[in-house]
Scaffold this motif. Structure first.
Motif, PDB file in Angstrom:
ATOM      1  N   ASN A  85     -53.627 -63.481  41.307  1.00 23.81           N
ATOM      2  CA  ASN A  85     -52.781 -64.652  41.085  1.00 23.81           C
ATOM      3  C   ASN A  85     -53.360 -65.761  41.836  1.00 23.81           C
ATOM      4  O   ASN A  85     -53.550 -65.788  43.049  1.00 23.81           O
ATOM      5  N   ASN A  86     -53.862 -66.883  41.160  1.00 26.93           N
ATOM      6  CA  ASN A  86     -54.421 -68.106  41.767  1.00 26.93           C
ATOM      7  C   ASN A  86     -53.256 -68.934  41.955  1.00 26.93           C
ATOM      8  O   ASN A  86     -53.695 -70.032  42.583  1.00 26.93           O
ATOM      9  N   ASP A  87     -52.279 -68.933  41.390  1.00 30.86           N
ATOM     10  CA  ASP A  87     -51.036 -69.965  41.929  1.00 30.86           C
ATOM     11  C   ASP A  87     -50.800 -69.619  43.310  1.00 30.86           C
ATOM     12  O   ASP A  87     -50.767 -70.733  43.886  1.00 30.86           O
ATOM     13  N   VAL A  88     -50.674 -68.557  43.822  1.00 33.76           N
ATOM     14  CA  VAL A  88     -50.685 -68.363  45.106  1.00 33.76           C
ATOM     15  C   VAL A  88     -51.690 -69.148  46.024  1.00 33.76           C
ATOM     16  O   VAL A  88     -51.677 -69.618  47.087  1.00 33.76           O
ATOM     17  N   GLU A  89     -52.921 -68.729  45.801  1.00 38.45           N
ATOM     18  CA  GLU A  89     -54.262 -69.438  46.314  1.00 38.45           C
ATOM     19  C   GLU A  89     -54.209 -70.852  46.413  1.00 38.45           C
ATOM     20  O   GLU A  89     -54.321 -71.615  47.519  1.00 38.45           O
ATOM     21  N   ALA A  90     -53.593 -71.419  45.259  1.00 31.37           N
ATOM     22  CA  ALA A  90     -53.728 -73.008  45.164  1.00 31.37           C
ATOM     23  C   ALA A  90     -52.608 -73.579  46.396  1.00 31.37           C
ATOM     24  O   ALA A  90     -52.753 -74.291  46.926  1.00 31.37           O
ATOM     25  N   ILE A  91     -51.513 -72.705  45.984  1.00 31.42           N
ATOM     26  CA  ILE A  91     -50.151 -73.383  46.832  1.00 31.42           C
ATOM     27  C   ILE A  91     -50.635 -73.188  48.213  1.00 31.42           C
ATOM     28  O   ILE A  91     -50.497 -74.037  49.209  1.00 31.42           O
ATOM     29  N   ALA A  92     -51.326 -71.959  48.609  1.00 33.02           N
ATOM     30  CA  ALA A  92     -51.515 -71.830  50.246  1.00 33.02           C
ATOM     31  C   ALA A  92     -52.607 -72.712  50.650  1.00 33.02           C
ATOM     32  O   ALA A  92     -52.595 -73.146  51.878  1.00 33.02           O
ATOM     33  N   ALA A  93     -53.441 -73.010  49.863  1.00 29.99           N
ATOM     34  CA  ALA A  93     -54.791 -74.006  50.183  1.00 29.99           C
ATOM     35  C   ALA A  93     -53.956 -75.179  50.750  1.00 29.99           C
ATOM     36  O   ALA A  93     -54.328 -75.911  51.449  1.00 29.99           O
ATOM     37  N   CYS A  94     -53.073 -75.878  49.701  1.00 30.48           N
ATOM     38  CA  CYS A  94     -52.514 -77.073  49.982  1.00 30.48           C
ATOM     39  C   CYS A  94     -51.494 -76.741  51.221  1.00 30.48           C
ATOM     40  O   CYS A  94     -51.521 -77.678  52.087  1.00 30.48           O
ATOM     41  N   LEU A  95     -50.738 -75.847  51.190  1.00 30.53           N
ATOM     42  CA  LEU A  95     -49.845 -75.896  52.548  1.00 30.53           C
ATOM     43  C   LEU A  95     -50.501 -75.677  53.858  1.00 30.53           C
ATOM     44  O   LEU A  95     -50.247 -76.253  54.894  1.00 30.53           O
ATOM     45  N   SER A  96     -51.742 -75.182  53.859  1.00 33.40           N
ATOM     46  CA  SER A  96     -52.342 -74.690  54.993  1.00 33.40           C
ATOM     47  C   SER A  96     -52.955 -75.964  55.605  1.00 33.40           C
ATOM     48  O   SER A  96     -53.059 -76.299  56.731  1.00 33.40           O
ATOM     49  N   ARG A  97     -53.120 -77.118  54.805  1.00 32.86           N
ATOM     50  CA  ARG A  97     -53.517 -78.542  55.357  1.00 32.86           C
ATOM     51  C   ARG A  97     -52.128 -79.274  55.905  1.00 32.86           C
ATOM     52  O   ARG A  97     -52.454 -80.263  56.662  1.00 32.86           O
ATOM     53  N   ARG A  98     -51.138 -78.823  55.850  1.00 36.41           N
ATOM     54  CA  ARG A  98     -49.952 -79.194  56.447  1.00 36.41           C
ATOM     55  C   ARG A  98     -49.130 -77.974  57.389  1.00 36.41           C
ATOM     56  O   ARG A  98     -47.910 -78.211  57.308  1.00 36.41           O
ATOM     57  N   ALA A  99     -49.712 -77.217  57.517  1.00 37.69           N
ATOM     58  CA  ALA A  99     -48.988 -75.996  58.377  1.00 37.69           C
ATOM     59  C   ALA A  99     -48.203 -76.292  59.554  1.00 37.69           C
ATOM     60  O   ALA A  99     -47.292 -75.877  59.651  1.00 37.69           O
ATOM     61  N   ALA A 100     -48.789 -77.242  60.237  1.00 41.84           N
ATOM     62  CA  ALA A 100     -47.852 -77.660  61.536  1.00 41.84           C
ATOM     63  C   ALA A 100     -46.568 -78.487  61.071  1.00 41.84           C
ATOM     64  O   ALA A 100     -45.447 -77.993  61.456  1.00 41.84           O
ATOM     65  N   THR A 101     -46.485 -79.019  59.856  1.00 42.70           N
ATOM     66  CA  THR A 101     -45.384 -79.545  59.317  1.00 42.70           C
ATOM     67  C   THR A 101     -44.545 -78.554  58.842  1.00 42.70           C
ATOM     68  O   THR A 101     -43.243 -78.504  59.060  1.00 42.70           O
ATOM     69  N   VAL A 102     -45.078 -77.725  58.072  1.00 43.10           N
ATOM     70  CA  VAL A 102     -44.112 -76.601  57.396  1.00 43.10           C
ATOM     71  C   VAL A 102     -43.379 -75.818  58.303  1.00 43.10           C
ATOM     72  O   VAL A 102     -42.444 -75.435  58.118  1.00 43.10           O
ATOM     73  N   ALA A 103     -44.105 -75.553  59.364  1.00 40.25           N
ATOM     74  CA  ALA A 103     -43.509 -74.625  60.560  1.00 40.25           C
ATOM     75  C   ALA A 103     -42.395 -75.328  61.345  1.00 40.25           C
ATOM     76  O   ALA A 103     -41.712 -74.534  61.938  1.00 40.25           O
TER      77      ALA A 103
END
Length: 297
Positions: free
Chosen positions: A108-126
């Motif tokens: 499932n590369n949908d997950v990989e794409a979303i996670a890649a983008c979220l990782s660049r804003r991980a501090a905000t997401v948290a």
């Protein structure tokens, strides 16, 4: 059922789906194959459900590497596969099919794409809660990505609250933060408090579609991930979010982030990311939104 072209390549890859003539995948993958000197070609298998078995038989042929799966077959292909990743099992949907000597392996590369983008804003997401609008396969992929880049909690909102609750109940077994569900019409307060809003509905694909998120919920610093893309520009949610000062990842960024993972799975080679990005820009005339930036990789 569409063949990629009249040109004879040594190996083929396909996007399998229905009503997919608008897809950007060939425009992204074929230049990448050429850049690495690979005599491969990426095409479309645009088939109705009645012809799905025929399409899958084509993808089992020795000259087929496999390819991507899109709607409405992301769940249907599970029954035809010999092997599924844990991510696919949790999501209940696949977006990559690899042909290994006639055996289908799903990822499932949908997950990989979303996670890649979220990782660049991980501090905000948290820092706060995430709200997912929709309860289908894309929402499940977002939940799996949030397992890797967790917020404080997650709320799934849908027009059918029973679908939202069913997805939330599944996710509670593997997402490390509280997962709740609710009716979209009753979600105004949650949307206003969210750190991250994810659109997992098809709203925004067509000209004139309403936004799935009320304008009053959009504000500076909010993260908005919209899985929808349009070749001719931004949809209402994306335009309104940017105007409100939110940081936006659009569907074109999602497509771009999917592509290198697919390429590596199909070829065993590292993807030429810059070639893929420039090919996407050439095909659409604009750069994808990377949290509202200029789209730099």
């Amino acid at each position: 059922m569409n063949r990629p072209s009249v040109r004879k390549a040594t190996r083929y890859a396909f996007l399998l789906g229905e009503h997919i003539s608008h897809s950007l995948s060939p425009a992204v993958h074929n230049p990448a194959f050429a850049a690495l000197g690979l005599d491969y070609e990426y095409g479309l298998l645009d088939v109705p459900p009645a012809r799905l078995p025929e399409a899958l038989a084509r993808m089992r042929q020795p000259d087929c590497l496999g390819g991507n799966i899109t709607m409405p077959y992301k769940h249907d292909v599970l029954a035809a596969a010999e092997e599924c990743s844990e991510t696919v099992r949790r999501c209940g949907a696949a977006s990559i099919l690899i042909n290994r000597d006639g055996r289908f392996v799903l990822q499932n590369n949908d997950v990989e794409a979303i996670a890649a983008c979220l990782s660049r804003r991980a501090a905000t997401v948290a820092k706060g809660p995430a709200v997912i609008v929709g309860a289908g396969g894309s929402a499940a992929a977002m939940l799996e990505a949030l397992r890797r880049v967790p917020p404080t909690r997650v709320l799934v909102l849908a027009r059918r609250p029973e679908a939202a609750e069913a997805l939330a109940e599944r996710a509670r077994g593997w997402v490390p933060v509280p997962v709740e569900a609710g009716h979209l019409q009753e979600g105004a307060k949650a949307l206003a408090e969210a750190t991250l809003i994810f659109n997992a509905t098809p709203l925004g694909v067509r000209e004139g579609d309403p936004s799935p998120v009320p304008r009053e919920a959009l504000r500076p610093g909010l993260l908005v991930y919209d899985i929808v893309y349009r070749r001719d520009g931004l949809n209402r949610l994306q335009s309104e979010a940017l105007a409100a000062g939110a940081l936006v990842c659009d569907g074109m960024r999602h497509i771009f982030e999917q592509a290198p993972f697919t390429f590596q799975m199909l070829t065993g080679r590292e993807a030429p990311r810059e070639v893929m990005l420039e090919s996407l820009v050439a095909a659409t005339g604009r750069r994808p939104l990377d949290w509202g930036s200029d789209g730099t990789v």
